[in-house]
Design an enzyme around this catalytic site. Structure first.
Site, mmCIF file in Angstrom:
data_model
loop_
_atom_site.group_PDB
_atom_site.id
_atom_site.type_symbol
_atom_site.label_atom_id
_atom_site.label_comp_id
_atom_site.label_asym_id
_atom_site.label_seq_id
_atom_site.Cartn_x
_atom_site.Cartn_y
_atom_site.Cartn_z
ATOM 1 N N GLY A 76 -34.502 -13.813 -54.391
ATOM 2 C CA GLY A 76 -34.480 -12.780 -53.352
ATOM 3 C C GLY A 76 -33.416 -12.098 -53.071
ATOM 4 O O GLY A 76 -32.552 -11.704 -53.871
ATOM 5 N N ASP A 77 -32.912 -11.966 -51.658
ATOM 6 C CA ASP A 77 -31.835 -11.122 -51.263
ATOM 7 C C ASP A 77 -30.506 -11.892 -51.722
ATOM 8 O O ASP A 77 -29.431 -11.475 -51.434
ATOM 9 C CB ASP A 77 -31.748 -10.768 -49.827
ATOM 10 C CG ASP A 77 -31.541 -12.062 -49.194
ATOM 11 O OD1 ASP A 77 -32.516 -13.036 -49.277
ATOM 12 O OD2 ASP A 77 -30.907 -12.116 -48.074
ATOM 13 N N GLN A 78 -30.808 -13.275 -52.044
ATOM 14 C CA GLN A 78 -29.468 -13.960 -52.572
ATOM 15 C C GLN A 78 -28.487 -13.503 -53.579
ATOM 16 O O GLN A 78 -27.447 -13.380 -53.551
ATOM 17 C CB GLN A 78 -29.671 -15.342 -52.848
ATOM 18 C CG GLN A 78 -30.525 -16.269 -51.636
ATOM 19 C CD GLN A 78 -31.265 -17.234 -52.323
ATOM 20 O OE1 GLN A 78 -31.047 -17.698 -53.529
ATOM 21 N NE2 GLN A 78 -32.372 -17.882 -51.411
ATOM 22 N N HIS A 117 -34.701 -17.664 -40.345
ATOM 23 C CA HIS A 117 -35.464 -16.522 -39.496
ATOM 24 C C HIS A 117 -34.935 -16.933 -37.647
ATOM 25 O O HIS A 117 -34.584 -16.043 -36.990
ATOM 26 C CB HIS A 117 -36.935 -16.523 -39.507
ATOM 27 C CG HIS A 117 -37.321 -15.967 -40.906
ATOM 28 N ND1 HIS A 117 -38.067 -14.811 -40.854
ATOM 29 C CD2 HIS A 117 -37.353 -16.192 -42.182
ATOM 30 C CE1 HIS A 117 -38.435 -14.542 -42.063
ATOM 31 N NE2 HIS A 117 -38.048 -15.336 -42.752
ATOM 32 N N GLN A 170 -23.880 -26.412 -39.882
ATOM 33 C CA GLN A 170 -23.091 -25.694 -40.769
ATOM 34 C C GLN A 170 -21.967 -24.665 -40.102
ATOM 35 O O GLN A 170 -20.801 -24.213 -40.612
ATOM 36 C CB GLN A 170 -24.019 -24.761 -41.684
ATOM 37 C CG GLN A 170 -23.154 -23.708 -42.563
ATOM 38 C CD GLN A 170 -24.195 -23.423 -43.746
ATOM 39 O OE1 GLN A 170 -24.707 -24.320 -44.311
ATOM 40 N NE2 GLN A 170 -24.342 -22.130 -43.860
ATOM 41 N N TRP A 180 -28.545 -14.855 -46.362
ATOM 42 C CA TRP A 180 -27.646 -13.793 -45.348
ATOM 43 C C TRP A 180 -26.992 -14.486 -44.327
ATOM 44 O O TRP A 180 -25.817 -14.108 -43.892
ATOM 45 C CB TRP A 180 -28.537 -12.619 -45.019
ATOM 46 C CG TRP A 180 -27.559 -11.679 -44.415
ATOM 47 C CD1 TRP A 180 -27.921 -11.005 -42.941
ATOM 48 C CD2 TRP A 180 -26.462 -10.948 -44.941
ATOM 49 N NE1 TRP A 180 -26.914 -10.076 -42.614
ATOM 50 C CE2 TRP A 180 -26.113 -10.145 -43.724
ATOM 51 C CE3 TRP A 180 -26.049 -10.726 -46.193
ATOM 52 C CZ2 TRP A 180 -24.972 -9.195 -44.056
ATOM 53 C CZ3 TRP A 180 -24.930 -9.927 -46.210
ATOM 54 C CH2 TRP A 180 -24.602 -9.164 -45.285
ATOM 55 N N ASN A 181 -27.549 -15.597 -43.716
ATOM 56 C CA ASN A 181 -27.062 -16.366 -42.751
ATOM 57 C C ASN A 181 -25.704 -16.883 -43.094
ATOM 58 O O ASN A 181 -24.698 -16.784 -42.478
ATOM 59 C CB ASN A 181 -27.910 -17.398 -41.890
ATOM 60 C CG ASN A 181 -29.152 -16.566 -41.227
ATOM 61 O OD1 ASN A 181 -28.766 -15.911 -40.186
ATOM 62 N ND2 ASN A 181 -30.160 -16.782 -41.716
ATOM 63 N N SER A 182 -25.795 -17.546 -44.391
ATOM 64 C CA SER A 182 -24.806 -18.318 -44.725
ATOM 65 C C SER A 182 -23.618 -17.362 -45.337
ATOM 66 O O SER A 182 -22.278 -17.546 -45.064
ATOM 67 C CB SER A 182 -25.211 -19.049 -45.930
ATOM 68 O OG SER A 182 -26.099 -20.201 -45.690
ATOM 69 N N HIS A 196 -25.629 -20.637 -51.663
ATOM 70 C CA HIS A 196 -26.840 -20.010 -52.218
ATOM 71 C C HIS A 196 -26.912 -18.523 -51.969
ATOM 72 O O HIS A 196 -27.732 -17.780 -52.502
ATOM 73 C CB HIS A 196 -28.278 -20.743 -52.141
ATOM 74 C CG HIS A 196 -28.543 -20.342 -50.711
ATOM 75 N ND1 HIS A 196 -27.831 -20.982 -49.562
ATOM 76 C CD2 HIS A 196 -29.735 -20.139 -50.325
ATOM 77 C CE1 HIS A 196 -28.452 -20.675 -48.489
ATOM 78 N NE2 HIS A 196 -29.860 -20.203 -48.714
HETATM 79 N N1 UDP Z 1 -27.617 -24.420 -42.141
HETATM 80 C C1 UDP Z 1 -27.322 -25.728 -41.241
HETATM 81 N N2 UDP Z 1 -26.965 -26.896 -41.816
HETATM 82 C C2 UDP Z 1 -27.179 -27.014 -43.254
HETATM 83 C C3 UDP Z 1 -27.479 -25.819 -43.997
HETATM 84 C C4 UDP Z 1 -27.988 -24.651 -43.447
HETATM 85 O O1 UDP Z 1 -27.177 -25.561 -39.939
HETATM 86 O O2 UDP Z 1 -26.850 -28.016 -43.705
HETATM 87 C C5 UDP Z 1 -28.096 -23.304 -41.397
HETATM 88 C C6 UDP Z 1 -27.097 -22.211 -41.845
HETATM 89 O O3 UDP Z 1 -26.049 -22.330 -40.977
HETATM 90 C C7 UDP Z 1 -27.923 -20.985 -41.528
HETATM 91 C C8 UDP Z 1 -29.432 -21.312 -42.258
HETATM 92 O O4 UDP Z 1 -29.551 -22.842 -41.809
HETATM 93 O O5 UDP Z 1 -27.901 -20.471 -40.400
HETATM 94 C C9 UDP Z 1 -29.827 -21.057 -43.323
HETATM 95 O O6 UDP Z 1 -29.840 -19.645 -43.447
HETATM 96 P P1 UDP Z 1 -29.627 -18.881 -45.001
HETATM 97 O O7 UDP Z 1 -30.108 -17.467 -44.408
HETATM 98 O O8 UDP Z 1 -28.390 -19.155 -45.104
HETATM 99 O O9 UDP Z 1 -30.554 -19.388 -46.044
HETATM 100 P P2 UDP Z 1 -32.099 -19.769 -45.944
HETATM 101 O O10 UDP Z 1 -32.353 -21.407 -45.577
HETATM 102 O O11 UDP Z 1 -32.873 -18.863 -45.315
HETATM 103 O O12 UDP Z 1 -32.356 -19.648 -47.677
#
Ligand code: UDP
Length: 474
Positions: free
Chosen positions: A385-387, A26, A347, A365-367, A362
């Protein structure tokens, strides 16, 4: 707390307050949105709960989060409020504990925070919140402040939840679980391709309730922004916009050269893995991460580990501290120099590194957007979820990867990594990934579709602030 803004010489700056739910997925897009808005000449205060303030300070070493930092032509600062639980209460991982607590403590705390901004000479011109905090829109409306929402998942998923909430299509039910959902602007979605929280069999009833609550008051929002871009989801955006205008302002992904800012909102301490990547051959490394929440089973971790070992490639694997005990014994020693396991990576920077060949993800949406923006092929391993729909889109619509079916086996891990890195099929995938990289860059460059949407919003805020006399004298 007073706000002092050094370096503001023109005597005035409109102020946008952003309110984020406490989660990395978020916080990252809201912070990136904040940077793009601030860069165009606004003051943005990003607020979230006290535990988040504590975690950002600990992981980034920044103990002055409340001090405005310059970003382009504007400024960003943080503020925090209580969610009603002690900062170190592990209970907040449970939505059934957290949501009632924050639902009663959050609104008055936010009102107080907004009043303090005005008292300090920086009245709030607009409030933007992200999902899970729909009450922020009510606070904005009650205080006569215009409100916006940043949807942090895909527009396809927004349309799906919106249509479910408003009963605009037939969805699977307990009596009829095999329904394929047909929605305008989207390919037909089989039950196993839907956000899992909508399935009658889902165990996560609280997650479904919390997500759907957004749609109860979204009509109060003057702007519904989405972390997406026109070229990526044009048909979906056009189709839903007959009911509600969705404004794509993404991909909200870094590194973002325009903001020239190193402000980060990492909730985990970032390991220095860039030196290791620098030492690897171009397009050689398999990068693996399941984000900030997903926990794989011990069996899956083991198969993934030995699968990575079987691929004749170096790998960089993010295994958060809470899941390190699930790694097979002796694996890290056995991997030697060929593999690097870290608790958290930068990342965005990792994916942009030329040594990275593919991303086992996984599909948060950010990834997903970070992979597309970097032009990196993916092996998708969605959990919930949305994954699940994100994985479908990555593989079938955007054409940038293959799906690793659960539960993963070591042979399948090796096969999937090969499928996106070697041979004719991989070349086609890489070519499409490169096209998406180009399209993502076009959307956010000056005058690109997302940049124009952000500029219009900033212009509107500046206009409203000057008409209402909200602009502060410094
Ligand atoms: N992320 C990061 N380092 C890591 C793993 C994830 O900075 O080792 C960041 C990634 O770049 C993304 C966020 O954490 O911006 C994860 O958001 P995402 O929507 O992909 O997955 P969630 O953690 O909400 O399941």
């Amino acid at each position: 707390m007073g706000i002092a803004i050094e370096g503001v010489t023109d005597g005035s700056i409109p102020h946008v307050l952003m309110v984020s739910f406490a989660g990395q997925g978020h916080l990252n897009p809201l912070l990136r949105f904040a940077k793009r808005i601030a860069a165009k000449g606004l003051l943005v205060t990003l607020c979230s709960t006290d535990d988040i303030g504590y975690r950002i300070s600990s992981s980034t070493g920044d103990s002055a989060l409340g001090v405005p930092k310059p970003v382009g032509r504007g400024f960003i600062r943080f503020e925090f409020f209580s969610d009603g639980l002690p900062v170190d209460d592990p209970g907040r991982k449970d939505l059934d504990v957290l949501m009632p607590a924050i639902g009663s403590t959050g609104p008055p705390a936010l009102v107080d925070l907004i009043r303090r901004q005005a008292d300090a000479g920086f009245p709030v011109s607009c409030i933007v919140n992200n999902p899970f905090l729909p009450w922020a829109l009510d606070v904005a409306a009650d205080m006569g402040i215009p409100g916006g929402v940043l949807w942090i998942q895909s527009c396809a998923v927004f349309t799906t939840y919106y249509s479910y909430y408003h009963s605009l299509a037939e969805f699977p039910t307990e009596d009829n679980p095999d329904v394929t959902v047909n929605l305008p602007g989207l390919p037909p979605m089989k039950p196993e391709e839907l956000p899992t929280f909508l399935l009658p069999s889902s165990r996560f009833k609280s997650a479904r309730k919390v997500i759907l609550e957004q749609f109860g008051n979204v009509s109060k929002a003057s702007w519904v922004f989405a972390n997406s871009f026109e070229k990526l989801e044009r048909e979906t955006i056009d189709a839903i916009s007959h009911r509600l205008q969705v404004i794509p302002v993404g991909p909200l992904v870094e590194p973002d050269d325009k903001s020239q800012s190193s402000i980060r909102g990492d909730l985990f301490k970032v390991a220095d893995c860039m030196y290791w990547l620098d030492a690897q051959a171009p397009s050689s490394v398999v990068y693996v991460s399941v984000g900030s929440v997903v926990v794989l089973s011990e069996e899956e971790m083991s198969e993934l580990a030995w699968g990575l070992r079987k691929c004749s490639r170096p790998f960089l694997w993010v295994v958060r501290r809470d899941t390190q005990a699930l790694l097979p014994e002796g694996f890290i020693e056995e991997a030697g120099d060929r593999g690097l396991v870290v608790e958290w990576s930068p990342q965005d920077l990792v994916l942009a590194h030329p040594a990275v060949a593919c991303f086992v993800t996984h599909c948060g949406w950010n990834s997903t957007l970070e992979a597309l923006t970097a032009g990196v092929p993916v092996v998708t391993y969605p959990q919930w979820g949305d994954q699940v729909p994100d994985s479908k889109f990555l593989v079938e619509v955007y054409g940038v990867g293959v799906r690793l079916r659960a539960p993963a086996t070591r042979d399948e891990v090796e096969r999937c990594v090969e499928a996106v890195t070697q041979g004719e099929g991989a070349e086609a995938i890489k070519a499409r990934a490169a096209e998406w990289k180009e399209a993502a860059a076009r959307a956010v460059e000056e005058g690109g579709s997302s940049d124009r949407h952000i500029q219009s919003f900033v212009d509107e805020i500046k206009k409203r602030a000057s008409c209402s006399g909200d602009i502060a004298a410094v």
